[in-house]
Design a protein around this motif. Structure first.
Motif, PDB file in Angstrom:
ATOM      1  N   GLY A   1       0.780  -1.230   0.000  1.00 56.55           N
ATOM      2  CA  GLY A   1       0.000   0.000   0.000  1.00 56.55           C
ATOM      3  C   GLY A   1       0.808   1.275   0.000  1.00 56.55           C
ATOM      4  O   GLY A   1       0.226   2.368   0.111  1.00 56.55           O
ATOM      5  N   PHE A   2       2.123   1.181  -0.125  1.00 56.10           N
ATOM      6  CA  PHE A   2       2.960   2.375  -0.135  1.00 56.10           C
ATOM      7  C   PHE A   2       3.056   2.940  -1.552  1.00 56.10           C
ATOM      8  O   PHE A   2       4.107   2.898  -2.197  1.00 56.10           O
ATOM      9  CB  PHE A   2       4.352   2.056   0.423  1.00 56.10           C
ATOM     10  CG  PHE A   2       4.351   1.717   1.881  1.00 56.10           C
ATOM     11  CD1 PHE A   2       4.264   2.712   2.842  1.00 56.10           C
ATOM     12  CD2 PHE A   2       4.434   0.391   2.291  1.00 56.10           C
ATOM     13  CE1 PHE A   2       4.264   2.395   4.197  1.00 56.10           C
ATOM     14  CE2 PHE A   2       4.443   0.067   3.640  1.00 56.10           C
ATOM     15  CZ  PHE A   2       4.347   1.073   4.596  1.00 56.10           C
ATOM     16  N   HIS A   3       1.947   3.468  -2.033  1.00 58.28           N
ATOM     17  CA  HIS A   3       1.895   4.052  -3.363  1.00 58.28           C
ATOM     18  C   HIS A   3       0.697   4.996  -3.429  1.00 58.28           C
ATOM     19  O   HIS A   3      -0.042   5.141  -2.464  1.00 58.28           O
ATOM     20  CB  HIS A   3       1.792   2.965  -4.437  1.00 58.28           C
ATOM     21  CG  HIS A   3       0.510   2.180  -4.393  1.00 58.28           C
ATOM     22  ND1 HIS A   3       0.054   1.538  -3.264  1.00 58.28           N
ATOM     23  CD2 HIS A   3      -0.413   1.939  -5.360  1.00 58.28           C
ATOM     24  CE1 HIS A   3      -1.089   0.932  -3.519  1.00 58.28           C
ATOM     25  NE2 HIS A   3      -1.409   1.163  -4.787  1.00 58.28           N
ATOM     26  N   ARG A   4       0.532   5.674  -4.559  1.00 57.54           N
ATOM     27  CA  ARG A   4      -0.581   6.615  -4.772  1.00 57.54           C
ATOM     28  C   ARG A   4      -0.659   7.671  -3.673  1.00 57.54           C
ATOM     29  O   ARG A   4      -1.744   8.017  -3.192  1.00 57.54           O
ATOM     30  CB  ARG A   4      -1.906   5.857  -4.853  1.00 57.54           C
ATOM     31  CG  ARG A   4      -1.988   4.875  -6.009  1.00 57.54           C
ATOM     32  CD  ARG A   4      -3.296   4.121  -6.023  1.00 57.54           C
ATOM     33  NE  ARG A   4      -3.380   3.209  -7.144  1.00 57.54           N
ATOM     34  CZ  ARG A   4      -4.355   2.314  -7.311  1.00 57.54           C
ATOM     35  NH1 ARG A   4      -5.331   2.235  -6.424  1.00 57.54           N
ATOM     36  NH2 ARG A   4      -4.360   1.531  -8.366  1.00 57.54           N
ATOM     37  N   ALA A   5       0.489   8.217  -3.297  1.00 59.79           N
ATOM     38  CA  ALA A   5       0.521   9.166  -2.184  1.00 59.79           C
ATOM     39  C   ALA A   5      -0.281  10.426  -2.474  1.00 59.79           C
ATOM     40  O   ALA A   5      -1.020  10.914  -1.608  1.00 59.79           O
ATOM     41  CB  ALA A   5       1.966   9.521  -1.843  1.00 59.79           C
ATOM     42  N   ALA A   6      -0.148  10.967  -3.686  1.00 63.67           N
ATOM     43  CA  ALA A   6      -0.861  12.207  -4.002  1.00 63.67           C
ATOM     44  C   ALA A   6      -2.372  11.988  -3.964  1.00 63.67           C
ATOM     45  O   ALA A   6      -3.122  12.784  -3.387  1.00 63.67           O
ATOM     46  CB  ALA A   6      -0.428  12.725  -5.372  1.00 63.67           C
ATOM     47  N   ARG A   7      -2.824  10.906  -4.575  1.00 60.69           N
ATOM     48  CA  ARG A   7      -4.261  10.604  -4.564  1.00 60.69           C
ATOM     49  C   ARG A   7      -4.737  10.317  -3.146  1.00 60.69           C
ATOM     50  O   ARG A   7      -5.821  10.742  -2.736  1.00 60.69           O
ATOM     51  CB  ARG A   7      -4.553   9.412  -5.469  1.00 60.69           C
ATOM     52  CG  ARG A   7      -6.038   9.107  -5.617  1.00 60.69           C
ATOM     53  CD  ARG A   7      -6.279   7.830  -6.403  1.00 60.69           C
ATOM     54  NE  ARG A   7      -5.698   7.896  -7.735  1.00 60.69           N
ATOM     55  CZ  ARG A   7      -5.744   6.886  -8.617  1.00 60.69           C
ATOM     56  NH1 ARG A   7      -6.322   5.737  -8.271  1.00 60.69           N
ATOM     57  NH2 ARG A   7      -5.204   7.029  -9.805  1.00 60.69           N
ATOM     58  N   GLY A   8      -3.924   9.602  -2.392  1.00 57.26           N
ATOM     59  CA  GLY A   8      -4.288   9.299  -1.009  1.00 57.26           C
ATOM     60  C   GLY A   8      -4.395  10.540  -0.156  1.00 57.26           C
ATOM     61  O   GLY A   8      -5.276  10.643   0.704  1.00 57.26           O
TER      62      GLY A   8
ATOM     63  N   GLY B   1      -6.400   4.962  -2.713  1.00 53.97           N
ATOM     64  CA  GLY B   1      -5.384   5.959  -2.400  1.00 53.97           C
ATOM     65  C   GLY B   1      -4.231   5.437  -1.583  1.00 53.97           C
ATOM     66  O   GLY B   1      -3.600   6.213  -0.857  1.00 53.97           O
ATOM     67  N   GLY B   2      -3.936   4.134  -1.694  1.00 58.70           N
ATOM     68  CA  GLY B   2      -2.860   3.566  -0.900  1.00 58.70           C
ATOM     69  C   GLY B   2      -3.141   3.681   0.588  1.00 58.70           C
ATOM     70  O   GLY B   2      -4.264   3.980   1.007  1.00 58.70           O
ATOM     71  N   LEU B   3      -2.118   3.448   1.406  1.00 57.40           N
ATOM     72  CA  LEU B   3      -2.303   3.500   2.856  1.00 57.40           C
ATOM     73  C   LEU B   3      -2.579   4.904   3.370  1.00 57.40           C
ATOM     74  O   LEU B   3      -3.166   5.076   4.438  1.00 57.40           O
ATOM     75  CB  LEU B   3      -1.063   2.948   3.570  1.00 57.40           C
ATOM     76  CG  LEU B   3      -0.861   1.437   3.563  1.00 57.40           C
ATOM     77  CD1 LEU B   3       0.389   1.080   4.337  1.00 57.40           C
ATOM     78  CD2 LEU B   3      -2.063   0.717   4.144  1.00 57.40           C
ATOM     79  N   LEU B   4      -2.169   5.913   2.623  1.00 56.82           N
ATOM     80  CA  LEU B   4      -2.324   7.275   3.127  1.00 56.82           C
ATOM     81  C   LEU B   4      -3.788   7.675   3.259  1.00 56.82           C
ATOM     82  O   LEU B   4      -4.145   8.410   4.187  1.00 56.82           O
ATOM     83  CB  LEU B   4      -1.588   8.254   2.204  1.00 56.82           C
ATOM     84  CG  LEU B   4      -1.455   9.689   2.714  1.00 56.82           C
ATOM     85  CD1 LEU B   4      -0.783   9.734   4.079  1.00 56.82           C
ATOM     86  CD2 LEU B   4      -0.689  10.537   1.708  1.00 56.82           C
ATOM     87  N   ALA B   5      -4.639   7.219   2.358  1.00 55.55           N
ATOM     88  CA  ALA B   5      -6.055   7.606   2.421  1.00 55.55           C
ATOM     89  C   ALA B   5      -6.726   7.119   3.708  1.00 55.55           C
ATOM     90  O   ALA B   5      -7.288   7.927   4.459  1.00 55.55           O
ATOM     91  CB  ALA B   5      -6.799   7.104   1.190  1.00 55.55           C
TER      92      ALA B   5
END
Length: 255
Positions: free
Chosen positions: A54-61, A210-214
């Motif tokens: 899940g360490f991806h899509r940081a901007a979307r997340g 949104g990856g883990l950030l969302a």
């Protein structure tokens, strides 16, 4: 074998849960950071990529999680503003803290001790391991059920610290009076397990978008803002329940 890897991850999470809730709660950030490192190391050693965790899509997340966090803040503000719902914010876990301890909870205990470990552990490592071997549906279901069971110990504390919310979780009218005890506490725990498992399923869907950030930002807002709005709710009630002339606040042990 996939089951061995999953069992190892669950064992690390179970040990951290007991440490954080019963053995050494104040050391939660350290315990959680160590456990998170162990889980990531286990996952990498068994071939999981950063993207699978899940360490991806940081901007979307960041966009998705930020929007959801703003929604949480708006919902909490509305809840505190209305007398009918303000009672749900009366939580002694927040109201009994000094300002310094409140900042510790909001800025350290919740982000590192709670959100980091739970998101990386359940939506990152466990979900990634299970998805590789069993697919998205099974990964979401199993990790969410385990996330619900993870909240057995915290929900026992919640039943004592927040009687109104405890009665709601137990399926009872949120009236005044003492909180659930005995058999009622078991219903509070069961209700909390079900609701947090459902939240886990939602977080898994957010992770896919949104990856883990969302889910991490939503999770962080839900918990950290809960402490802050508990204090705001107490401040809103204070003028009506001041204990002396000119005090302007209720005696709740706040500093």
């Amino acid at each position: 074998m996939p089951d061995v890897r999953v069992n190892g991850a669950v064992a690390v999470l179970a040990a951290a849960n007991v440490m954080n809730n019963r053995v050494a709660p104040r050391l939660g950030p350290l315990t959680s950071a160590v456990a998170t490192g162990l889980l990531v190391a286990m996952a990498r050693r068994n071939g999981l990529t950063w993207e699978e965790m899940g360490f991806h899509r940081a901007a979307r997340g960041a966009r998705l999680g930020g929007a959801l966090a703003a929604g949480v803040a708006a919902g909490y503000a509305a809840g505190v503003a209305l007398p009918a719902t303000r009672r749900f914010f009366h939580d002694e876990r927040a109201l009994s803290l000094s300002r310094a301890r409140l900042l510790e909870e909001v800025l350290l205990q919740v982000p590192i001790g709670t959100v980091l470990l739970e998101e990386v552990g359940f939506r990152g490592v466990l979900y990634g391991m299970l998805r590789r071997s069993h697919g998205h549906a099974a990964a979401s279901a199993v990790s969410s059920v385990l996330f619900g069971l993870w909240h057995v110990l915290p929900s026992m504390d919640m039943a004592r610290a927040n009687p109104a919310l405890g009665r709601l979780a137990a399926g009872e009218p949120p009236g005044e009076g003492p909180g659930p005890s005995g058999a009622d506490t078991a219903r509070v725990v069961a209700g909390s397990v079900v609701t947090t498992a459902a939240a886990g399923a939602l977080f898994c869907e957010l992770r896919g978008r949104g990856g883990l950030l969302a889910p991490a930002l939503l999770h962080l807002a839900t918990n950290s803002l809960g402490y802050l709005f508990a204090r705001l709710a107490a401040a809103r009630d204070a003028p009506a329940s001041a204990t002396g002339p000119g005090t302007g606040r209720r005696r709740t042990g706040l500093t």
